[in-house]
Design a protein around this motif. Structure first.
Motif, PDB file in Angstrom:
ATOM      1  N   ALA A 100      -0.041  -4.597  48.024  1.00 20.19           N
ATOM      2  CA  ALA A 100      -1.467  -4.483  48.365  1.00 20.19           C
ATOM      3  C   ALA A 100      -2.123  -3.498  47.402  1.00 20.19           C
ATOM      4  CB  ALA A 100      -1.623  -4.020  49.801  1.00 20.19           C
ATOM      5  N   LEU A 101      -3.126  -3.987  46.683  1.00 16.53           N
ATOM      6  CA  LEU A 101      -3.864  -3.171  45.733  1.00 16.53           C
ATOM      7  C   LEU A 101      -5.322  -3.098  46.171  1.00 16.53           C
ATOM      8  CD1 LEU A 101      -2.448  -4.722  42.416  1.00 16.53           C
ATOM      9  CD2 LEU A 101      -1.762  -2.563  43.476  1.00 16.53           C
ATOM     10  N   CYS A 102      -6.040  -2.098  45.660  1.00 16.15           N
ATOM     11  CA  CYS A 102      -7.435  -1.914  46.050  1.00 16.15           C
ATOM     12  C   CYS A 102      -8.345  -3.022  45.527  1.00 16.15           C
ATOM     13  CB  CYS A 102      -7.940  -0.564  45.569  1.00 16.15           C
ATOM     14  SG  CYS A 102      -7.800  -0.333  43.783  1.00 16.15           S
ATOM     15  N   CYS A 103      -7.925  -3.686  44.460  1.00 11.41           N
ATOM     16  CA  CYS A 103      -8.702  -4.767  43.864  1.00 11.41           C
ATOM     17  C   CYS A 103      -7.714  -5.733  43.193  1.00 11.41           C
ATOM     18  CB  CYS A 103      -9.721  -4.218  42.854  1.00 11.41           C
ATOM     19  SG  CYS A 103      -8.981  -3.420  41.423  1.00 11.41           S
ATOM     20  N   PRO A 104      -8.153  -6.857  42.661  1.00 13.94           N
ATOM     21  CA  PRO A 104      -7.224  -7.835  42.094  1.00 13.94           C
ATOM     22  C   PRO A 104      -6.301  -7.299  40.995  1.00 13.94           C
ATOM     23  CG  PRO A 104      -9.365  -8.838  42.368  1.00 13.94           C
ATOM     24  CD  PRO A 104      -9.524  -7.370  42.681  1.00 13.94           C
ATOM     25  N   THR A 105      -6.753  -6.323  40.212  1.00  9.38           N
ATOM     26  CA  THR A 105      -5.916  -5.803  39.128  1.00  9.38           C
ATOM     27  C   THR A 105      -5.290  -4.462  39.450  1.00  9.38           C
ATOM     28  OG1 THR A 105      -7.783  -4.700  38.088  1.00  9.38           O
ATOM     29  CG2 THR A 105      -7.289  -6.952  37.349  1.00  9.38           C
ATOM     30  N   GLY A 106      -5.852  -3.747  40.412  1.00 14.27           N
ATOM     31  CA  GLY A 106      -5.350  -2.428  40.741  1.00 14.27           C
ATOM     32  C   GLY A 106      -5.818  -1.344  39.787  1.00 14.27           C
ATOM     33  N   VAL A 107      -6.719  -1.689  38.891  1.00 14.09           N
ATOM     34  CA  VAL A 107      -7.183  -0.707  37.901  1.00 14.09           C
ATOM     35  C   VAL A 107      -8.572  -0.172  38.252  1.00 14.09           C
ATOM     36  CG1 VAL A 107      -5.718  -1.480  36.013  1.00 14.09           C
ATOM     37  CG2 VAL A 107      -7.930  -2.538  36.323  1.00 14.09           C
ATOM     38  N   CYS A 108      -8.725   0.215  39.481  1.00 15.18           N
ATOM     39  CA  CYS A 108      -9.987   0.808  39.916  1.00 15.18           C
ATOM     40  C   CYS A 108      -9.662   2.118  40.628  1.00 15.18           C
ATOM     41  CB  CYS A 108     -10.739  -0.145  40.832  1.00 15.18           C
ATOM     42  SG  CYS A 108      -9.764  -0.729  42.217  1.00 15.18           S
ATOM     43  N   GLY A 109     -10.659   2.867  40.929  1.00 13.47           N
ATOM     44  CA  GLY A 109     -10.448   4.133  41.621  1.00 13.47           C
ATOM     45  C   GLY A 109     -10.346   5.300  40.655  1.00 13.47           C
ATOM     46  N   PRO A 110     -10.228   6.506  41.201  1.00 14.89           N
ATOM     47  CA  PRO A 110     -10.259   7.714  40.370  1.00 14.89           C
ATOM     48  C   PRO A 110      -9.024   7.924  39.497  1.00 14.89           C
ATOM     49  CG  PRO A 110      -9.891   8.292  42.662  1.00 14.89           C
ATOM     50  CD  PRO A 110     -10.157   6.816  42.614  1.00 14.89           C
ATOM     51  N   SER A 111      -7.847   7.488  39.944  1.00 13.74           N
ATOM     52  CA  SER A 111      -6.643   7.644  39.119  1.00 13.74           C
ATOM     53  C   SER A 111      -5.981   6.283  38.959  1.00 13.74           C
ATOM     54  CB  SER A 111      -5.678   8.654  39.737  1.00 13.74           C
ATOM     55  OG  SER A 111      -5.249   8.207  40.997  1.00 13.74           O
ATOM     56  N   VAL A 112      -6.020   5.789  37.744  1.00 12.59           N
ATOM     57  CA  VAL A 112      -5.500   4.457  37.453  1.00 12.59           C
ATOM     58  C   VAL A 112      -4.078   4.568  36.917  1.00 12.59           C
ATOM     59  CG1 VAL A 112      -5.840   2.397  36.051  1.00 12.59           C
ATOM     60  CG2 VAL A 112      -7.809   3.584  37.000  1.00 12.59           C
ATOM     61  N   ASP A 113      -3.175   3.780  37.483  1.00 12.89           N
ATOM     62  CA  ASP A 113      -1.791   3.722  37.016  1.00 12.89           C
ATOM     63  C   ASP A 113      -1.764   3.027  35.654  1.00 12.89           C
ATOM     64  OD1 ASP A 113       0.892   3.150  36.543  1.00 12.89           O
ATOM     65  OD2 ASP A 113       1.273   2.391  38.560  1.00 12.89           O
ATOM     66  N   PRO A 114      -1.248   3.682  34.609  1.00 15.94           N
ATOM     67  CA  PRO A 114      -1.227   3.065  33.278  1.00 15.94           C
ATOM     68  C   PRO A 114      -0.428   1.759  33.239  1.00 15.94           C
ATOM     69  CG  PRO A 114      -0.322   5.300  33.210  1.00 15.94           C
ATOM     70  CD  PRO A 114      -0.740   5.021  34.615  1.00 15.94           C
ATOM     71  N   GLU A 115       0.553   1.630  34.109  1.00 15.41           N
ATOM     72  CA  GLU A 115       1.346   0.398  34.150  1.00 15.41           C
ATOM     73  C   GLU A 115       0.490  -0.770  34.622  1.00 15.41           C
ATOM     74  OE1 GLU A 115       5.015  -1.863  33.829  1.00 15.41           O
ATOM     75  OE2 GLU A 115       3.914  -0.343  32.745  1.00 15.41           O
ATOM     76  N   LEU A 116      -0.392  -0.530  35.574  1.00 13.60           N
ATOM     77  CA  LEU A 116      -1.295  -1.583  36.048  1.00 13.60           C
ATOM     78  C   LEU A 116      -2.292  -1.967  34.961  1.00 13.60           C
ATOM     79  CD1 LEU A 116      -1.943  -0.430  39.717  1.00 13.60           C
ATOM     80  CD2 LEU A 116      -0.532  -2.341  38.940  1.00 13.60           C
ATOM     81  N   THR A 117      -2.732  -0.996  34.193  1.00 14.95           N
ATOM     82  CA  THR A 117      -3.630  -1.280  33.080  1.00 14.95           C
ATOM     83  C   THR A 117      -2.919  -2.126  32.027  1.00 14.95           C
ATOM     84  OG1 THR A 117      -4.808   0.788  33.452  1.00 14.95           O
ATOM     85  CG2 THR A 117      -5.085  -0.230  31.301  1.00 14.95           C
ATOM     86  N   ARG A 118      -1.664  -1.765  31.712  1.00 23.76           N
ATOM     87  CA  ARG A 118      -0.894  -2.507  30.716  1.00 23.76           C
ATOM     88  C   ARG A 118      -0.682  -3.958  31.140  1.00 23.76           C
ATOM     89  NH1 ARG A 118       3.743  -4.725  30.228  1.00 23.76           N
ATOM     90  NH2 ARG A 118       4.533  -3.850  32.160  1.00 23.76           N
ATOM     91  N   ILE A 119      -0.274  -4.168  32.394  1.00 24.59           N
ATOM     92  CA  ILE A 119       0.013  -5.536  32.840  1.00 24.59           C
ATOM     93  C   ILE A 119      -1.277  -6.344  32.933  1.00 24.59           C
ATOM     94  CG2 ILE A 119      -0.004  -5.199  35.356  1.00 24.59           C
ATOM     95  CD1 ILE A 119       2.537  -7.308  33.416  1.00 24.59           C
ATOM     96  N   ALA A 120      -2.372  -5.713  33.357  1.00 26.12           N
ATOM     97  CA  ALA A 120      -3.662  -6.425  33.418  1.00 26.12           C
ATOM     98  C   ALA A 120      -4.090  -6.866  32.019  1.00 26.12           C
ATOM     99  CB  ALA A 120      -4.731  -5.553  34.061  1.00 26.12           C
ATOM    100  N   THR A 121      -3.928  -5.986  31.034  1.00 22.02           N
ATOM    101  CA  THR A 121      -4.289  -6.323  29.657  1.00 22.02           C
ATOM    102  C   THR A 121      -3.403  -7.441  29.120  1.00 22.02           C
ATOM    103  OG1 THR A 121      -5.075  -4.087  29.226  1.00 22.02           O
ATOM    104  CG2 THR A 121      -4.504  -5.416  27.305  1.00 22.02           C
ATOM    105  N   ALA A 122      -2.099  -7.330  29.342  1.00 23.99           N
ATOM    106  CA  ALA A 122      -1.167  -8.352  28.848  1.00 23.99           C
ATOM    107  C   ALA A 122      -1.474  -9.719  29.463  1.00 23.99           C
ATOM    108  CB  ALA A 122       0.277  -7.941  29.134  1.00 23.99           C
TER     109      ALA A 122
END
Length: 118
Positions: A10-32
């Motif tokens: 369960a993530l806060c949004c479809p990619t999980g890259v929202c909110g005040p502290s973003v997990d870099p792993e979620l950013t990487r997988i979303a970009t890929a």
């Protein structure tokens, strides 16, 4: 080309890259995954918090959740076979499964007036 499905916790949004502290792993997988989609790859991502039916419909994922609980997430299914549980695939794994080079999965941020853009 491979069909890749990622079943997220369960993530806060479809990619999980929202909110005040973003997990870099979620950013990487979303970009890929974004880059894979641009190359025509068959990829989809499901969020347990907003798309629980997808977890029920995919029998392998449903069984993993029954056996191990949400600790099994994320689950990566490639061509209807579970390839990875408990972590996201590396860019190298995504490249191997799709035949798209690792370099094409990494988008360098562009800077515009001091602001980084993807």
């Amino acid at each position: 080309m491979a069909k890749i499905r990622i079943y997220d916790p369960a993530l806060c949004c479809p990619t999980g890259v929202c909110g005040p502290s973003v997990d870099p792993e979620l950013t990487r997988i979303a970009t890929a995954l974004f880059m894979l989609e641009k190359k025509g790859a068959d990829v989809a991502r499901y969020n347990l918090g907003s798309e629980p039916q997808a977890f029920i419909d995919e029998k392998n994922v449903n069984q993993l959740l029954n056996d191990k609980g949400t600790e099994a997430l994320p689950v990566v299914v490639v061509n209807d076979k579970v390839e990875l549980t408990g972590k996201y695939p590396t860019n190298e794994q995504l490249a191997k499964w799709t035949g798209i080079s690792v370099q094409e999965l990494t988008k360098e941020p562009k800077k515009m007036k001091g602001i980084e853009l993807l």
